[in-house]
Design an enzyme around this catalytic site. Sequence first.
Site, PDB file in Angstrom:
ATOM      1  N   THR A  46       0.825  -1.210   0.000  1.00 40.06           N
ATOM      2  CA  THR A  46       0.000   0.000   0.000  1.00 40.06           C
ATOM      3  C   THR A  46       0.863   1.265   0.000  1.00 40.06           C
ATOM      4  O   THR A  46       0.385   2.329  -0.386  1.00 40.06           O
ATOM      5  CB  THR A  46      -0.908   0.038   1.245  1.00 40.06           C
ATOM      6  OG1 THR A  46      -0.111  -0.318   2.381  1.00 40.06           O
ATOM      7  CG2 THR A  46      -2.063  -0.939   1.129  1.00 40.06           C
ATOM      8  N   GLY A 131      17.760 -10.667   3.286  1.00 45.55           N
ATOM      9  CA  GLY A 131      16.897 -11.504   2.444  1.00 45.55           C
ATOM     10  C   GLY A 131      15.770 -12.151   3.221  1.00 45.55           C
ATOM     11  O   GLY A 131      15.108 -13.056   2.719  1.00 45.55           O
ATOM     12  N   ASP A 181       9.678   1.092   4.779  1.00 47.34           N
ATOM     13  CA  ASP A 181      10.776   0.440   5.487  1.00 47.34           C
ATOM     14  C   ASP A 181      11.712   1.477   6.115  1.00 47.34           C
ATOM     15  O   ASP A 181      12.130   1.342   7.267  1.00 47.34           O
ATOM     16  CB  ASP A 181      11.573  -0.454   4.537  1.00 47.34           C
ATOM     17  CG  ASP A 181      10.700  -1.482   3.849  1.00 47.34           C
ATOM     18  OD1 ASP A 181       9.560  -1.695   4.304  1.00 47.34           O
ATOM     19  OD2 ASP A 181      11.146  -2.061   2.842  1.00 47.34           O
TER      20      ASP A 181
HETATM   21  C1  GLA Z   1       9.054  -3.859   0.518  1.00 45.44           C
HETATM   22  C2  GLA Z   1       9.200  -2.405   0.128  1.00 45.44           C
HETATM   23  C3  GLA Z   1       8.185  -1.534   0.869  1.00 45.44           C
HETATM   24  C4  GLA Z   1       6.776  -2.081   0.738  1.00 45.44           C
HETATM   25  C5  GLA Z   1       6.740  -3.590   1.021  1.00 45.44           C
HETATM   26  C6  GLA Z   1       5.399  -4.180   0.710  1.00 45.44           C
HETATM   27  O1  GLA Z   1       9.379  -4.043   1.859  1.00 45.44           O
HETATM   28  O2  GLA Z   1      10.490  -1.948   0.384  1.00 45.44           O
HETATM   29  O3  GLA Z   1       8.279  -0.202   0.416  1.00 45.44           O
HETATM   30  O4  GLA Z   1       6.254  -1.797  -0.528  1.00 45.44           O
HETATM   31  O5  GLA Z   1       7.713  -4.292   0.287  1.00 45.44           O
HETATM   32  O6  GLA Z   1       4.430  -3.679   1.572  1.00 45.44           O
END
Ligand code: GLA
Length: 399
Positions: A46, A131, A181
């Site tokens: 999202t 990972g 993140d």
């Molecule tokens: C990865 C991306 C995030 C997000 C998630 C899915 O972690 O780095 O920005 O899009 O996938 O929610």
Amino acid sequence: MVDARLDPDRLRERLRSLDDLAAGAPPSDIEVVRAPGRVNLIGEHTDYNDGFVMPAAIGLEIRLAVLATDERRVVVSLEETGETGSFDLDAIGPATGGWIDYVGGTAWALQDAGYAIRGFRAILASDLPQGAGLSSSAALEMASALALLGPDGSAVPVGDRARIGRRAENAYVGVQSGVMDQFASAGGVADHAILLDCRSLEFRPVALPLPEVRLVVCHSGSRRRLEASAYNDRLVECQRAVAAIAQLDPSVRALRDVDDELLAATRDRMDEVAFRRASHVVAENARVVETERALAAGDLASVGKLFAASHVSLRDLYEVSSPELDALVDIATSVDGVIAARLTGAGFGGSTINLVRRDRIIALREAVERDYPARTGLQATIVDVNAVDGAGWIRDGIT
Ligand code: GLA
């Protein structure tokens, strides 16, 4: 207590033993910065649709012991292997495909945004697995941002640091990820998740039902497959849906602006894949909001249902799960005392997040050890994690 490898004094000594320059510096000149990984409780795929997410920073982290230098150069060595990566701040080359890209990309993005940054020599230690879908790259970016900015870096707002990290991913590393993140790693709040609006970057802490319930990560042990290209494809598919919907309602800028009714009214304007992706995102945004409400009300049964619906949607509509992640969720859900379980992060392998009654973690571990290898041929790793504060400098006495 953190992993012994992350002990600040030990890291200072390791840096001094690696480098002539550092060997001559008093240990007090070597600063240590930390940045945690994250789990996402709910709100998956999202963030790059301007929507809502609910991550928590976790007590698995990256640390850099940093000696600032007068050189316009960054040199980082891995504590574990001694492998060294470096670049010149005034001539940052293209991404190389290695871990140093997350440092170089952050330096590039900071300079491009007009920040003054400094050269340094550092050693990098981590207890955050790579990972595993726990955002080790975002953690390295957020630790690097502080190392490059220096002691005053913490004064740069969390949202600005997170945007810099996102820019490093998008424009330097080449993954079209959202801001979740980096924001979680920079802005986490101890004992809480955060509800983040990825459009405005406004956020609020969400209290977790601690200490009775714990956050438990199960790493599937499967490597993430095709992640960057499949991930970038999802963004393009969402953009197709937005373009189709905007023909009917030009105020729509992202799937964040779409509700069930509008999506149903525009279904025939888009291809089947775009519709499936959009259906996931629209419902997932609503689930984030509902999860916050359910947690506040202590309604853990509803949280469990919301996590289950999120996982099914990621599996069937967004198509980012894997047989291993499905098996882990299935096994966890069958254990009494597991309140909620779903894949966390991008998917395509990686980890699940589980809300588990503290006294039932052993039962979950036993069930996974018994059933998971038989179903997948793999071993899973189970970690009971704390929700911690976001990135910062480690001051005296704090480890
Ligand atoms: C990865 C991306 C995030 C997000 C998630 C899915 O972690 O780095 O920005 O899009 O996938 O929610």
